[in-house]
Design a protein around this motif. Sequence first.
Motif, PDB file in Angstrom:
ATOM      1  N   LEU A 176       0.829  -1.206   0.000  1.00 57.79           N
ATOM      2  CA  LEU A 176       0.000   0.000   0.000  1.00 57.79           C
ATOM      3  C   LEU A 176       0.860   1.251   0.000  1.00 57.79           C
ATOM      4  CD1 LEU A 176      -2.788  -1.006   2.521  1.00 57.79           C
ATOM      5  CD2 LEU A 176      -2.852  -1.067   0.040  1.00 57.79           C
ATOM      6  N   GLY A 177       2.093   1.105   0.411  1.00 62.78           N
ATOM      7  CA  GLY A 177       3.017   2.218   0.368  1.00 62.78           C
ATOM      8  C   GLY A 177       2.877   3.171   1.536  1.00 62.78           C
ATOM      9  N   LEU A 178       3.904   3.941   1.719  1.00 59.08           N
ATOM     10  CA  LEU A 178       3.941   4.916   2.797  1.00 59.08           C
ATOM     11  C   LEU A 178       2.945   6.049   2.557  1.00 59.08           C
ATOM     12  CD1 LEU A 178       5.281   5.741   5.416  1.00 59.08           C
ATOM     13  CD2 LEU A 178       7.095   6.816   4.086  1.00 59.08           C
ATOM     14  N   GLY A 179       2.757   6.435   1.314  1.00 57.67           N
ATOM     15  CA  GLY A 179       1.849   7.540   0.986  1.00 57.67           C
ATOM     16  C   GLY A 179       0.428   7.288   1.462  1.00 57.67           C
ATOM     17  N   LEU A 180      -0.090   6.103   1.215  1.00 61.07           N
ATOM     18  CA  LEU A 180      -1.450   5.776   1.640  1.00 61.07           C
ATOM     19  C   LEU A 180      -1.557   5.755   3.156  1.00 61.07           C
ATOM     20  CD1 LEU A 180      -4.296   5.122   0.884  1.00 61.07           C
ATOM     21  CD2 LEU A 180      -3.640   2.722   0.648  1.00 61.07           C
ATOM     22  N   PHE A 181      -0.539   5.274   3.829  1.00 65.30           N
ATOM     23  CA  PHE A 181      -0.525   5.289   5.291  1.00 65.30           C
ATOM     24  C   PHE A 181      -0.601   6.729   5.805  1.00 65.30           C
ATOM     25  CE2 PHE A 181       1.907   5.832   9.199  1.00 65.30           C
ATOM     26  CZ  PHE A 181       1.179   5.031  10.064  1.00 65.30           C
TER      27      PHE A 181
ATOM     28  N   ILE B 261     -12.495   9.521   0.313  1.00 60.98           N
ATOM     29  CA  ILE B 261     -12.148  10.216   1.557  1.00 60.98           C
ATOM     30  C   ILE B 261     -13.294  11.141   1.906  1.00 60.98           C
ATOM     31  CG2 ILE B 261     -10.592  11.898   2.609  1.00 60.98           C
ATOM     32  CD1 ILE B 261      -8.398  10.766   0.762  1.00 60.98           C
ATOM     33  N   ARG B 262     -13.759  11.051   3.144  1.00 66.85           N
ATOM     34  CA  ARG B 262     -14.834  11.930   3.631  1.00 66.85           C
ATOM     35  C   ARG B 262     -14.312  12.675   4.849  1.00 66.85           C
ATOM     36  NH1 ARG B 262     -19.701  10.664   1.163  1.00 66.85           N
ATOM     37  NH2 ARG B 262     -19.701   8.619   0.145  1.00 66.85           N
ATOM     38  N   LEU B 263     -14.440  13.991   4.803  1.00 70.75           N
ATOM     39  CA  LEU B 263     -14.015  14.842   5.911  1.00 70.75           C
ATOM     40  C   LEU B 263     -15.204  15.673   6.380  1.00 70.75           C
ATOM     41  CD1 LEU B 263     -10.647  16.144   4.431  1.00 70.75           C
ATOM     42  CD2 LEU B 263     -10.933  14.434   6.225  1.00 70.75           C
ATOM     43  N   PRO B 264     -15.345  15.859   7.683  1.00 71.75           N
ATOM     44  CA  PRO B 264     -16.433  16.687   8.186  1.00 71.75           C
ATOM     45  C   PRO B 264     -16.203  18.150   7.825  1.00 71.75           C
ATOM     46  CG  PRO B 264     -14.992  16.059   9.980  1.00 71.75           C
ATOM     47  CD  PRO B 264     -14.512  15.337   8.768  1.00 71.75           C
ATOM     48  N   ARG B 265     -17.280  18.884   7.573  1.00 69.64           N
ATOM     49  CA  ARG B 265     -17.169  20.319   7.286  1.00 69.64           C
ATOM     50  C   ARG B 265     -16.716  21.086   8.512  1.00 69.64           C
ATOM     51  NH1 ARG B 265     -21.110  22.507   2.858  1.00 69.64           N
ATOM     52  NH2 ARG B 265     -21.445  20.597   1.677  1.00 69.64           N
TER      53      ARG B 265
ATOM     54  N   ALA C 272      -7.001  11.882  11.675  1.00 72.52           N
ATOM     55  CA  ALA C 272      -6.725  12.979  12.602  1.00 72.52           C
ATOM     56  C   ALA C 272      -7.726  14.122  12.453  1.00 72.52           C
ATOM     57  CB  ALA C 272      -5.307  13.506  12.381  1.00 72.52           C
ATOM     58  N   HIS C 273      -8.332  14.235  11.275  1.00 69.04           N
ATOM     59  CA  HIS C 273      -9.320  15.282  11.036  1.00 69.04           C
ATOM     60  C   HIS C 273     -10.752  14.783  11.206  1.00 69.04           C
ATOM     61  CE1 HIS C 273      -5.825  17.296   9.298  1.00 69.04           C
ATOM     62  NE2 HIS C 273      -6.498  18.415   9.539  1.00 69.04           N
ATOM     63  N   GLY C 274     -10.908  13.586  11.765  1.00 73.99           N
ATOM     64  CA  GLY C 274     -12.245  13.053  12.035  1.00 73.99           C
ATOM     65  C   GLY C 274     -12.936  12.491  10.816  1.00 73.99           C
ATOM     66  N   GLY C 275     -12.185  12.168   9.786  1.00 78.65           N
ATOM     67  CA  GLY C 275     -12.771  11.659   8.553  1.00 78.65           C
ATOM     68  C   GLY C 275     -12.641  10.154   8.423  1.00 78.65           C
ATOM     69  N   THR C 276     -13.060   9.678   7.258  1.00 79.79           N
ATOM     70  CA  THR C 276     -12.964   8.260   6.952  1.00 79.79           C
ATOM     71  C   THR C 276     -12.361   8.093   5.558  1.00 79.79           C
ATOM     72  OG1 THR C 276     -15.182   8.170   5.998  1.00 79.79           O
ATOM     73  CG2 THR C 276     -14.978   7.641   8.348  1.00 79.79           C
ATOM     74  N   ILE C 277     -11.753   6.944   5.337  1.00 79.33           N
ATOM     75  CA  ILE C 277     -11.247   6.584   4.015  1.00 79.33           C
ATOM     76  C   ILE C 277     -11.663   5.150   3.750  1.00 79.33           C
ATOM     77  CG2 ILE C 277      -8.974   5.979   4.949  1.00 79.33           C
ATOM     78  CD1 ILE C 277      -7.794   6.873   2.238  1.00 79.33           C
ATOM     79  N   THR C 278     -12.240   4.918   2.570  1.00 76.03           N
ATOM     80  CA  THR C 278     -12.655   3.573   2.183  1.00 76.03           C
ATOM     81  C   THR C 278     -12.051   3.257   0.815  1.00 76.03           C
ATOM     82  OG1 THR C 278     -14.700   4.393   1.178  1.00 76.03           O
ATOM     83  CG2 THR C 278     -14.829   3.673   3.472  1.00 76.03           C
TER      84      THR C 278
ATOM     85  N   ILE D 116      -3.734  11.307   8.284  1.00 73.23           N
ATOM     86  CA  ILE D 116      -4.227  12.692   8.191  1.00 73.23           C
ATOM     87  C   ILE D 116      -5.755  12.715   8.210  1.00 73.23           C
ATOM     88  CG2 ILE D 116      -4.400  14.708   6.671  1.00 73.23           C
ATOM     89  CD1 ILE D 116      -1.501  14.053   5.777  1.00 73.23           C
ATOM     90  N   VAL D 117      -6.380  11.833   7.423  1.00 71.48           N
ATOM     91  CA  VAL D 117      -7.849  11.764   7.372  1.00 71.48           C
ATOM     92  C   VAL D 117      -8.408  11.431   8.745  1.00 71.48           C
ATOM     93  CG1 VAL D 117      -9.789  10.446   6.430  1.00 71.48           C
ATOM     94  CG2 VAL D 117      -7.968  11.233   4.910  1.00 71.48           C
TER      95      VAL D 117
END
Length: 48
Positions: free
Chosen positions: A9-14, A41-45, A22-28, A19-20
Amino acid sequence: MHERSKTSLGLGLFIVREIVLAHGGTITVESSMAAGTVFTIRLPRVPA
């Protein structure tokens, strides 16, 4: 030329995931032979 593992998956995806989160978001991720791989990627407003 440097070759990477096809399962890595690589370091970039990690980093993106951390970051996602830490900002209260999700990644699927969804993957299929027909559509390929899609990361969502979903981040709260407003932070929680």
